[in-house]
Design a protein around this motif. Structure first.
Motif, PDB file in Angstrom:
ATOM      1  N   ALA A 138      28.837  -4.043  -4.401  1.00 39.34           N
ATOM      2  CA  ALA A 138      28.700  -2.480  -4.682  1.00 39.34           C
ATOM      3  C   ALA A 138      27.697  -2.268  -5.689  1.00 39.34           C
ATOM      4  CB  ALA A 138      29.993  -1.801  -4.389  1.00 39.34           C
ATOM      5  N   ASN A 139      27.955  -3.037  -6.717  1.00 39.29           N
ATOM      6  CA  ASN A 139      27.321  -2.905  -7.935  1.00 39.29           C
ATOM      7  C   ASN A 139      26.035  -3.354  -7.728  1.00 39.29           C
ATOM      8  OD1 ASN A 139      27.516  -2.330 -10.927  1.00 39.29           O
ATOM      9  ND2 ASN A 139      26.783  -4.498 -11.232  1.00 39.29           N
ATOM     10  N   LYS A 140      25.658  -4.381  -6.907  1.00 41.13           N
ATOM     11  CA  LYS A 140      24.294  -5.103  -6.700  1.00 41.13           C
ATOM     12  C   LYS A 140      23.594  -3.770  -5.870  1.00 41.13           C
ATOM     13  CE  LYS A 140      21.221  -8.021  -5.934  1.00 41.13           C
ATOM     14  NZ  LYS A 140      20.279  -8.927  -6.848  1.00 41.13           N
ATOM     15  N   LEU A 141      24.091  -3.268  -4.921  1.00 36.73           N
ATOM     16  CA  LEU A 141      23.519  -2.080  -4.503  1.00 36.73           C
ATOM     17  C   LEU A 141      22.727  -0.890  -5.210  1.00 36.73           C
ATOM     18  CD1 LEU A 141      22.872  -2.146  -1.183  1.00 36.73           C
ATOM     19  CD2 LEU A 141      24.748  -0.432  -1.231  1.00 36.73           C
ATOM     20  N   ILE A 142      23.732  -0.762  -6.112  1.00 36.28           N
ATOM     21  CA  ILE A 142      23.332   0.261  -7.339  1.00 36.28           C
ATOM     22  C   ILE A 142      22.184  -0.321  -8.168  1.00 36.28           C
ATOM     23  CG2 ILE A 142      24.047   1.933  -9.114  1.00 36.28           C
ATOM     24  CD1 ILE A 142      25.039   2.609  -6.185  1.00 36.28           C
ATOM     25  N   ALA A 193      29.866   1.275   0.169  1.00 38.39           N
ATOM     26  CA  ALA A 193      29.251   2.730  -0.350  1.00 38.39           C
ATOM     27  C   ALA A 193      30.258   3.638  -0.964  1.00 38.39           C
ATOM     28  CB  ALA A 193      28.314   3.441   0.856  1.00 38.39           C
ATOM     29  N   GLY A 194      31.322   3.376  -0.440  1.00 45.61           N
ATOM     30  CA  GLY A 194      32.477   4.243  -0.980  1.00 45.61           C
ATOM     31  C   GLY A 194      33.205   3.725  -2.063  1.00 45.61           C
ATOM     32  N   ARG A 195      33.132   2.444  -2.524  1.00 40.06           N
ATOM     33  CA  ARG A 195      33.846   1.843  -3.653  1.00 40.06           C
ATOM     34  C   ARG A 195      33.402   2.066  -5.217  1.00 40.06           C
ATOM     35  NH1 ARG A 195      36.788  -2.354  -2.015  1.00 40.06           N
ATOM     36  NH2 ARG A 195      37.891  -1.787  -4.005  1.00 40.06           N
ATOM     37  N   THR A 196      34.265   2.107  -5.909  1.00 36.15           N
ATOM     38  CA  THR A 196      33.895   2.202  -7.536  1.00 36.15           C
ATOM     39  C   THR A 196      33.918   1.059  -8.177  1.00 36.15           C
ATOM     40  OG1 THR A 196      35.103   4.579  -7.315  1.00 36.15           O
ATOM     41  CG2 THR A 196      34.633   3.621  -9.534  1.00 36.15           C
ATOM     42  N   SER A 197      32.754   0.273  -8.330  1.00 41.25           N
ATOM     43  CA  SER A 197      32.477  -1.201  -8.736  1.00 41.25           C
ATOM     44  C   SER A 197      32.897  -1.416 -10.152  1.00 41.25           C
ATOM     45  CB  SER A 197      31.296  -1.214  -8.601  1.00 41.25           C
ATOM     46  OG  SER A 197      30.132  -0.976  -9.601  1.00 41.25           O
TER      47      SER A 197
END
Length: 229
Positions: free
Chosen positions: A70-74, A113-117
């Motif tokens: 998730a962090n990598k996507l952001i 997409a719905g996670r808080t990394s």
């Protein structure tokens, strides 16, 4: 007969070359190539040429790896982003970049997409969005609530589009033509509200609904600022 090169087992590599970044990149490759369900530590070990238990040196479990994804996507979305002096443009740019990252990695986006990394890239993104909202004139609880709504709508829409990218083309075509076919054919006496706009639904299908929804949110922010002043 000697086995073919493609049939030969992958050589095990030294554990010293393994890094969290390399594991995350390999995880993205596995998911986009084989589907989200294919992501296991055993499959990652095969992909990386190491025993799968070596991955546990960097990620204690699969959920920790998913948060890193998730962090990598952001981080991908933020790469090269320079906030504008115009708060609306900053939010447009960032939302568009998140959307593009999800389009490039749909299998990953659907899962994370719905996670808080709780990691650096997410914090950097939050700083940019909240800074733009403060620049717009929102403060305190209003800025915090708007931040959550804006980010979650953008991510939800991006994940929704990512799901569509995984649907077979023929099936998706049926969804697209429904507006000019099934919806247009509905009896007006039973569905009067749909009938009142049915001639426009096919045209709207050609519009960019992500951008339309984003502009509605940005307009709502301006309205909130005006009401508070």
């Amino acid at each position: 007969m000697k086995p073919s090169a493609s049939a030969a087992p992958r050589r095990r590599r030294s554990l010293g070359y393994l890094t969290p970044e390399l594991i995350v990149d390999a995880a993205m490759t596995v998911m986009e190539r084989d589907g989200a369900d294919a992501l296991t530590f055993r499959q990652l070990g095969t992909e990386l040429g190491v025993d799968h238990t070596a991955i546990l040196r960097h990620f204690r479990n699969k959920d920790e790896l998913l948060l890193a994804l998730a962090n990598k996507l952001i981080a991908t979305a933020l790469d090269g982003l320079a906030p504008s002096s115009d708060w609306r443009q900053t939010l447009r740019d960032l939302a568009g970049r998140v959307r593009l990252a999800c389009h490039h990695h749909p299998q990953v986006a659907v899962v994370v997409a719905g996670r808080t990394s709780r990691r650096d890239a997410e914090f950097a993104g939050a700083e940019i969005v909240i800074g733009a909202l403060l620049q717009a004139g929102l403060h305190g609880r209003a800025a915090a609530s708007t931040y959550r709504a804006l980010v979650e709508v953008a991510l939800a829409y991006s994940a929704f589009e990512a799901v569509l990218l995984t649907v077979p083309g023929d099936d998706l075509e049926g969804d697209r033509t429904a507006w000019s076919r099934e919806y247009a054919a509905l009896p007006a006496d039973r569905y009067p509200s749909i009938a009142a706009v049915s001639s426009h639904l096919a045209d709207v299908e050609q519009e960019d609904q992500f951008e339309f929804a984003l502009e509605m949110l940005l307009d709502a922010i301006e309205l909130r600022v005006q009401r508070a002043s």
